[in-house]
Design an enzyme around this catalytic site. Sequence first.
Site, PDB file in Angstrom:
ATOM      1  N   ARG A  42       0.820  -1.217   0.000  1.00 39.67           N
ATOM      2  CA  ARG A  42       0.000   0.000   0.000  1.00 39.67           C
ATOM      3  C   ARG A  42       0.851   1.263   0.000  1.00 39.67           C
ATOM      4  O   ARG A  42       0.414   2.326  -0.428  1.00 39.67           O
ATOM      5  CB  ARG A  42      -0.982  -0.034   1.175  1.00 39.67           C
ATOM      6  CG  ARG A  42      -2.172  -0.922   0.882  1.00 39.67           C
ATOM      7  CD  ARG A  42      -2.884  -1.360   2.120  1.00 39.67           C
ATOM      8  NE  ARG A  42      -2.142  -2.417   2.775  1.00 39.67           N
ATOM      9  CZ  ARG A  42      -2.504  -3.023   3.892  1.00 39.67           C
ATOM     10  NH1 ARG A  42      -3.591  -2.651   4.497  1.00 39.67           N
ATOM     11  NH2 ARG A  42      -1.770  -3.973   4.412  1.00 39.67           N
ATOM     12  N   GLU A 102       4.700 -10.791  14.917  1.00 37.93           N
ATOM     13  CA  GLU A 102       4.182 -11.376  16.152  1.00 37.93           C
ATOM     14  C   GLU A 102       4.652 -12.834  16.274  1.00 37.93           C
ATOM     15  O   GLU A 102       5.093 -13.272  17.321  1.00 37.93           O
ATOM     16  CB  GLU A 102       2.660 -11.289  16.148  1.00 37.93           C
ATOM     17  CG  GLU A 102       2.061 -11.507  17.520  1.00 37.93           C
ATOM     18  CD  GLU A 102       0.556 -11.345  17.501  1.00 37.93           C
ATOM     19  OE1 GLU A 102       0.018 -10.855  16.496  1.00 37.93           O
ATOM     20  OE2 GLU A 102      -0.060 -11.730  18.509  1.00 37.93           O
TER      21      GLU A 102
HETATM   22  P1  AMP Z   1       3.979  -2.689  11.895  1.00 35.96           P
HETATM   23  O1  AMP Z   1       5.217  -3.241  11.269  1.00 35.96           O
HETATM   24  O2  AMP Z   1       3.544  -3.448  13.122  1.00 35.96           O
HETATM   25  O3  AMP Z   1       4.082  -1.193  12.156  1.00 35.96           O
HETATM   26  O4  AMP Z   1       2.795  -2.908  10.850  1.00 35.96           O
HETATM   27  C1  AMP Z   1       2.661  -2.062   9.756  1.00 35.96           C
HETATM   28  C2  AMP Z   1       2.325  -2.801   8.491  1.00 35.96           C
HETATM   29  O5  AMP Z   1       1.343  -3.808   8.700  1.00 35.96           O
HETATM   30  C3  AMP Z   1       1.768  -1.837   7.463  1.00 35.96           C
HETATM   31  O6  AMP Z   1       2.326  -2.160   6.199  1.00 35.96           O
HETATM   32  C4  AMP Z   1       0.273  -2.059   7.519  1.00 35.96           C
HETATM   33  O7  AMP Z   1      -0.265  -2.033   6.221  1.00 35.96           O
HETATM   34  C5  AMP Z   1       0.083  -3.423   8.180  1.00 35.96           C
HETATM   35  N1  AMP Z   1      -0.852  -3.392   9.325  1.00 35.96           N
HETATM   36  C6  AMP Z   1      -0.539  -3.635  10.631  1.00 35.96           C
HETATM   37  N2  AMP Z   1      -1.620  -3.539  11.419  1.00 35.96           N
HETATM   38  C7  AMP Z   1      -2.658  -3.234  10.617  1.00 35.96           C
HETATM   39  C8  AMP Z   1      -4.084  -2.971  10.840  1.00 35.96           C
HETATM   40  N3  AMP Z   1      -4.623  -3.019  12.069  1.00 35.96           N
HETATM   41  N4  AMP Z   1      -4.841  -2.664   9.774  1.00 35.96           N
HETATM   42  C9  AMP Z   1      -4.297  -2.601   8.528  1.00 35.96           C
HETATM   43  N5  AMP Z   1      -2.991  -2.817   8.252  1.00 35.96           N
HETATM   44  C10 AMP Z   1      -2.174  -3.137   9.278  1.00 35.96           C
END
Ligand code: AMP
Length: 181
Positions: free
Chosen positions: A64, A101
Amino acid sequence: MTMHRIVDLESYVRTIPDYPKPGIMFRDITTLIADPVGFRASVDGLLVPFLTMEIDHVAGIEARGFILGGAVAHELGRGFVPIRKKGKLPWKTIDQDYQLEYGVDTIEIHEDAIKPGEKVLVIDDLIATGGTANAAIELIRRSGGEVVAAAFVIDLPDLGGTRRLQETGVRVHTLMEFEGD
Ligand code: AMP
């Protein structure tokens, strides 16, 4: 008042409970970017703080971050650099692991995409734990680039990603926040 407040961008985001697994509130931006006002306001909101800043490249994180980052790069009149999941880029790459996770994932950048000293703006749709964005920042720094800022449409502040990036010296810009994960 900023444009995203006038447009009420939050109302364009679709929330899907328990996707992709129980307990996750998935923040779906397809409804935001399918709307012409929502898409334009998101892209403008992401780039406005950086209009007068020195930036050489906009880097978008798969997938995205490509949609938003491509539009931001075009509007700023800068080149776009893709940061992709492992195995997708055709030329020589450098890679960076990051923690999920459950388990580990890997993203890559072309080794010659960023020249030493170049200034880079990082774009993705959402920051949660900051693991993905932090890995992207590491790739840019290992390439010799300087991360000017990281910008996201959505912040999930309870997951601490924004704070994590700020602690590594990165300026973070987001357009809206949702509580929880
Ligand atoms: P993080 O690495 O934990 O910051 O997760 C960010 C990535 O995971 C981004 O590329 C988001 O598109 C996706 N992502 C994580 N959590 C969500 C959520 N609750 N809704 C949509 N996309 C998420």
